[in-house]
Design a protein around this motif. Sequence first.
Motif, PDB file in Angstrom:
ATOM      1  N   VAL A  50      -4.449  -5.320   6.443  1.00  0.00           N
ATOM      2  CA  VAL A  50      -4.889  -4.340   7.175  1.00  0.00           C
ATOM      3  C   VAL A  50      -3.786  -4.348   8.560  1.00  0.00           C
ATOM      4  O   VAL A  50      -3.223  -5.215   8.931  1.00  0.00           O
ATOM      5  CB  VAL A  50      -6.261  -4.252   7.673  1.00  0.00           C
ATOM      6  CG1 VAL A  50      -7.321  -3.967   6.903  1.00  0.00           C
ATOM      7  CG2 VAL A  50      -6.633  -5.363   8.620  1.00  0.00           C
ATOM      8  N   CYS A  51      -3.462  -3.048   8.897  1.00  0.00           N
ATOM      9  CA  CYS A  51      -2.608  -2.961   9.933  1.00  0.00           C
ATOM     10  C   CYS A  51      -2.889  -1.771  10.766  1.00  0.00           C
ATOM     11  O   CYS A  51      -4.074  -1.027  10.167  1.00  0.00           O
ATOM     12  CB  CYS A  51      -1.099  -2.739   9.265  1.00  0.00           C
ATOM     13  SG  CYS A  51      -0.748  -1.047   8.537  1.00  0.00           S
ATOM     14  N   LYS A  93       0.879  -1.234   0.075  1.00  0.00           N
ATOM     15  CA  LYS A  93      -0.018   0.040  -0.104  1.00  0.00           C
ATOM     16  C   LYS A  93       0.984   1.281   0.075  1.00  0.00           C
ATOM     17  O   LYS A  93       2.007   1.208   0.024  1.00  0.00           O
ATOM     18  CB  LYS A  93      -1.021   0.023   1.210  1.00  0.00           C
ATOM     19  CG  LYS A  93      -1.835  -1.137   1.220  1.00  0.00           C
ATOM     20  CD  LYS A  93      -2.871  -1.177   2.297  1.00  0.00           C
ATOM     21  CE  LYS A  93      -3.880  -2.058   2.382  1.00  0.00           C
ATOM     22  NZ  LYS A  93      -5.059  -2.014   3.282  1.00  0.00           N
ATOM     23  N   CYS A 130       1.266  -3.316   4.502  1.00  0.00           N
ATOM     24  CA  CYS A 130       0.204  -4.171   3.915  1.00  0.00           C
ATOM     25  C   CYS A 130       0.227  -4.461   2.283  1.00  0.00           C
ATOM     26  O   CYS A 130       0.498  -3.473   1.786  1.00  0.00           O
ATOM     27  CB  CYS A 130      -0.974  -3.812   4.237  1.00  0.00           C
ATOM     28  SG  CYS A 130      -1.437  -3.668   5.893  1.00  0.00           S
ATOM     29  N   CYS A 148       1.929   2.041   4.282  1.00  0.00           N
ATOM     30  CA  CYS A 148       2.410   1.101   4.927  1.00  0.00           C
ATOM     31  C   CYS A 148       2.645  -0.458   4.139  1.00  0.00           C
ATOM     32  O   CYS A 148       2.545  -0.240   2.974  1.00  0.00           O
ATOM     33  CB  CYS A 148       1.127   0.685   5.979  1.00  0.00           C
ATOM     34  SG  CYS A 148      -0.560  -0.103   5.075  1.00  0.00           S
ATOM     35  N   CYS A 169      -3.524   1.450   8.163  1.00  0.00           N
ATOM     36  CA  CYS A 169      -4.581   1.682   7.362  1.00  0.00           C
ATOM     37  C   CYS A 169      -5.877   1.325   7.944  1.00  0.00           C
ATOM     38  O   CYS A 169      -6.791   1.666   7.327  1.00  0.00           O
ATOM     39  CB  CYS A 169      -4.216   0.855   6.106  1.00  0.00           C
ATOM     40  SG  CYS A 169      -3.884  -0.748   6.198  1.00  0.00           S
TER      41      CYS A 169
HETATM   42 ZN   LIG Z   1      -1.768  -1.275   6.464  1.00  0.00          ZN
END
Ligand SMILES: [Zn+2]
Length: 474
Positions: free
Chosen positions: A38-39, A21, A26, A24, A42
């Motif tokens: 996801v993290c 992304k 991900c 980040c 995000c």
């Molecule tokens: Zn993320």
Amino acid sequence: MEKYDIVIGLEIHAELNTATKLFCSCKNDTAAEPNANVCPYCMSLPGAFPRPNRVAIEKAILAGMAFDCKINEQTFFERKHYFYPDLPAGYQITQLDQPQCLGGHIMLKSGKKIRLNRIHLEEDAGKLNHNEVLGETLVDLNRAGVPLLEMVTEPDISTAQEAVEFLEEVRSRFVFSGTANCRMEEGGMRCDVNISLKPKGRKEFGARVEMKNLNSFRSVARAIEYESTRHAKLLDDGKKIDMETRKWNDGKGISTSMRGKEGVLDYMHYNDHDQYPIRVTEDDIAQLRATLPKLAHEYRKEFTESLGLPEYDTEILTREKSICTFFLLSIDLIPEPKKIANWILTDVLARCTNYEIRITAEQFTKIIKMVDARKITKTNALELMDKIWDNPKADPEKIAKEMGIIGGVTEKDIASIVTELISANAQAVTDYTSTPDKVLNFFMGQLMKRTQGKADSVIAREIIIKLLVGKDNV
Ligand SMILES: [Zn+2]
């Protein structure tokens, strides 16, 4: 409608095909299980900071180069605030003041120039999944933070046809430059249309309507036709056109009002203070420019001018990157462009869904070589192609042997069988003058029976006619 000029500008969003992304690490994979990628960043959890993805910035620059844009050496990210459940931070990070790429253009086939205003980089929002049965809406944040290009054109487009030609070229340049895959059916490329009408020759623009939710080139064309007719009718009746945002309903073929002028959002743009400005040097730009792949229009020129292919062939061969690459690999193996083009245009494309070629250039050219060496007939070659389609490891020679189609039926063999057949069927030979087609088919049938269909039908036909005519002459 003849009384009005239609003024159209487009806003195109294309997801960059980076591995990760924009801010980040991900995975950039929107098709995964919901919320698999996801993290804390995000999902916009407090305390998570953005880390810009260098590859995304490089790809945005490359995309700009594909349209001859000016590349800004310094940009910075800003926050665009609005509330929507798919945007957990309450703002989207974008480039407003200093977009990555400025200007640029595309030439339509008519010679008309469509200017771009800008291409900038921003993050995508998440996705809402509405479940009609349960009456629930669930949020999937796999798409949140995916790097997105936004392209804005100048209002240079005048018809639905021009809009579609422009979009096809935009898609082609993103794909060929290796920056975005533009799979429209998966939302990888989206388009909004700004449209207004003005009496012919007048300078000032009319009230502008923005149309959203257009997810195919066909719906863009239909929406433009519908909306321009609606505007013309209102203007003819002396009515006022409301400046508004409308939603296109493709099923019903109509547009409906989403929000009016009073609903124009104040996005409150602020710098994103979590980030430093992004700087690229002249050297960075020169290095990137050297890596920009050849684009479809450049291949078209090359195929026509250097390879001598007709325009029709080059159009199709450059329509999709997969076809173009396959063609290039194949002519490396058999340097006969027209012959390869013919095989691709007729026999390979007939087997493709969505231009996906499921045979390697090695397999493909091996088959052609077998036909050229008269080891197999063209009909059998196509059966062989079906057999190894989807099986990149299969060896065409080996499979052909297994299928029992390697004939070894030479022209000499055909001639000797036909000679035998002719002497055994005197009546048929006599009938050849009155009913040539019937007799020809009879001998073809007999020959194929004797050779188990392994004789090349074109050659066989020639030999039969030659020998029959020879008989007649005696
Ligand atoms: Zn993320």
